[in-house]
Design a protein around this motif. Structure first.
Motif: not given
Length: 280
Positions: A53-61, A82-86, A123-131
């Motif tokens: 498992v990859t816990l998010g932030d697979i990429i930087d940008r 996979f999980l996704l990060g900010n 999905d910890g990004n669901e409520i955010s200013v970026f996702a």
């Protein structure tokens, strides 16, 4: 102590790959993560693992970063989750709604069962200013959460954190009940920590923590996001924050987790800490 694990799995947090110059202020080397990731996959392939498992932030940008880093996973001989990060949403706005599908995830949050354990990936990004896309009300909801946290003097009211919404919270509560009824132990996966108190914690960490405290079959909560790593125990649940692979020029960080009947053993590679977690 029993000597044979029920199963093992690999954990990677925050590879945060991009073809960029190092961020010396934060000691992050995004371009080097490709070499580190390939080395970790080589190590995982030497072991009998149920999955990685990859816990998010697979990429930087940048969207193109996915096209370089995802092929590295094709060498992995194990199932991958996979999980996704900010940082996975630091892409052009037209791609925001398709990140999960592009990575090959079944959906932004999901669950799966292995050997009497239910893994719940949030999905910890669901409520955010970026996702969410521009103009989506969830962006304003995130701003309101940040303001409330700031007024309360909380540490975590930052724009790089996110929260789960009401529907996902209800889904999580239902999955916890379902696992209990099936006699399964639960391991939660999220990009964002919720315990101990930290500036990187999810914007609604208290709400999730309170829910988990109601369930004695939740054995562990695994996350990334705070690259320094962290650890805590609350109401009998272990909270393990894995270190960021992207940090430092030449040292890595990843782990193999072995699940036994009476304990969980985390074997750290590189900077990652090894731990033995006794099960109640």
């Amino acid at each position: 102590m029993t000597s044979t694990p029920l199963f093992r799995f690999g954990v990677i947090a925050d590879p945060q790959y991009a073809d960029l110059e190092p961020n010396l202020a934060l000691n992050r080397y995004p371009a080097n993560s490709l070499i580190k990731l390939r080395a970790a996959i080589d190590e995982f392939n030497r072991h009998d693992l149920a999955f990685v498992v990859t816990l998010g932030d697979i990429i930087d940008r940048e969207w193109k970063s996915f096209d370089t880093v995802l092929p590295a996973y094709e060498a992995l001989r194990h199932r991958k989750h996979f999980l996704l990060g900010n940082h996975d949403f630091a892409v052009a706005s037209e791609h925001l709604g398709t990140v999960a599908a592009h990575v090959g995830m079944p959906s932004a949050y999901y669950d799966f069962v292995h050997s009497g354990y239910r893994f719940i990936a949030l999905d910890g990004n669901e409520i955010s200013v970026f996702a969410p896309p521009e103009g989506d009300p969830r962006r304003q909801e995130a701003k309101d959460l940040m303001k409330a946290l700031e007024r309360a003097g909380a540490l975590n009211g930052h724009r790089w954190n996110g929260a789960i919404g009401d529907a996902q919270y209800d889904w999580l509560a239902a999955k916890l009940r379902e696992a209990k009824a099936s006699g399964e132990k639960v391991i939660l996966l999220n990009h964002y920590p919720i315990f101990p108190d930290n500036p990187h914690n999810a914007l609604n960490s208290d709400r999730i923590l309170a829910l988990l405290a109601e369930h004695d079959h939740v054995v562990a909560y695994l996350n990334g996001h705070n690259h320094a790593g962290n650890f805590g125990v609350s109401d009998g649940t272990y909270f393990v924050n894995f270190m960021g692979m992207v940090d430092t020029d030449d040292t890595t960080a990843y782990a193999i987790v072995s699940v036994y009947r009476d304990r969980i053993e985390v074997t750290g590679f590189g900077r990652e800490t090894s731990r033995t977690l006794a099960l109640r």
